[in-house]
Design a protein around this motif. Sequence first.
Motif, mmCIF file in Angstrom:
data_model
loop_
_atom_site.group_PDB
_atom_site.id
_atom_site.type_symbol
_atom_site.label_atom_id
_atom_site.label_comp_id
_atom_site.label_asym_id
_atom_site.label_seq_id
_atom_site.Cartn_x
_atom_site.Cartn_y
_atom_site.Cartn_z
ATOM 1 N N THR A 187 0.825 -1.204 0.000
ATOM 2 C CA THR A 187 0.000 0.000 0.000
ATOM 3 C C THR A 187 0.860 1.257 0.000
ATOM 4 O O THR A 187 1.649 1.468 0.917
ATOM 5 C CB THR A 187 -0.927 0.018 1.238
ATOM 6 N N SER A 204 -5.280 -3.311 -1.852
ATOM 7 C CA SER A 204 -6.709 -3.626 -1.865
ATOM 8 C C SER A 204 -7.331 -3.612 -0.470
ATOM 9 O O SER A 204 -8.497 -3.962 -0.313
ATOM 10 C CB SER A 204 -6.924 -5.006 -2.498
ATOM 11 N N ARG A 205 -6.589 -3.194 0.545
ATOM 12 C CA ARG A 205 -7.089 -3.310 1.917
ATOM 13 C C ARG A 205 -8.036 -2.176 2.317
ATOM 14 O O ARG A 205 -8.782 -2.302 3.283
ATOM 15 C CB ARG A 205 -5.921 -3.393 2.900
ATOM 16 N N TYR A 206 -7.987 -1.043 1.609
ATOM 17 C CA TYR A 206 -8.810 0.106 1.974
ATOM 18 C C TYR A 206 -9.812 0.422 0.867
ATOM 19 O O TYR A 206 -9.572 0.116 -0.307
ATOM 20 C CB TYR A 206 -7.931 1.329 2.246
ATOM 21 N N SER A 207 -10.910 1.068 1.243
ATOM 22 C CA SER A 207 -11.950 1.377 0.258
ATOM 23 C C SER A 207 -11.455 2.352 -0.807
ATOM 24 O O SER A 207 -11.974 2.380 -1.922
ATOM 25 C CB SER A 207 -13.183 1.956 0.963
ATOM 26 N N LEU A 208 -10.435 3.153 -0.489
ATOM 27 C CA LEU A 208 -9.897 4.110 -1.457
ATOM 28 C C LEU A 208 -8.926 3.477 -2.451
ATOM 29 O O LEU A 208 -8.565 4.107 -3.446
ATOM 30 C CB LEU A 208 -9.175 5.248 -0.729
ATOM 31 N N CYS A 209 -8.485 2.260 -2.191
ATOM 32 C CA CYS A 209 -7.485 1.631 -3.050
ATOM 33 C C CYS A 209 -7.998 1.521 -4.489
ATOM 34 O O CYS A 209 -9.139 1.125 -4.729
ATOM 35 C CB CYS A 209 -7.121 0.245 -2.524
ATOM 36 N N GLN A 255 -8.612 3.939 -6.508
ATOM 37 C CA GLN A 255 -9.316 5.133 -6.966
ATOM 38 C C GLN A 255 -8.340 6.272 -7.226
ATOM 39 O O GLN A 255 -7.329 6.403 -6.541
ATOM 40 C CB GLN A 255 -10.345 5.585 -5.929
#
Length: 204
Positions: free
Chosen positions: A31, A46-51, A53
């Motif tokens: 990340t 891919s661990r966060y909702s913002l990944c 974007q």
Amino acid sequence: MENSPTRIFPPAPAPKPDEEESLDVWGFRDTHFEILNNGSVRLTGSRYSLCGQELPSLLPWVSEVMKVPVRADDVHPPAYPTPIPEALAHPQFLAELRKIFAEDQLSQDPKVRLRHGHGHTQEEMFAIKYGKIGRIPDLVVFPTEEGQVAALVEAALRYEACLIPFGGGTSVTEALRCPENEARFIVSVDMRRMNRILWIDPVN
């Protein structure tokens, strides 16, 4: 429930490949922010909702808040790892520890020692990339059970070694920083392998 076991002994959790931390920055290895050709910023992994974007407003916002221009081509490449101090020698103590721990539970690898000698304060992050960390542990130990920890403490008392517990490693209180003038052998006790529930009582 009369035929159920008195205790349930769950297995230790398996490490996930995406949980490997970055050694020279705060966070996970998978990340980080990357600047795209169009000036937007994207968070990898891919661990966060913002990944994944695009964040077109992030760099302008940072520039406005910091009152400095932020350019994608203005990069100061880090020199990680900076010079790593040599480990002190203590053969008698090490021989005692090898009676307690397996070889994969003891490490004098320079980068492993360096990682256990600092936290994630801004000063420490700058030092490991552009400066120098003065004093770091001479050995890192990875206990897996209470008996090993107790035996380690007893051995450290006999051989006058210092023990510094290591958990998540963020150390924003600088608890991992070794005193510059500490002449005794320093051991970082990494507790992350003691990461399981030993047993569960299904009735209680």
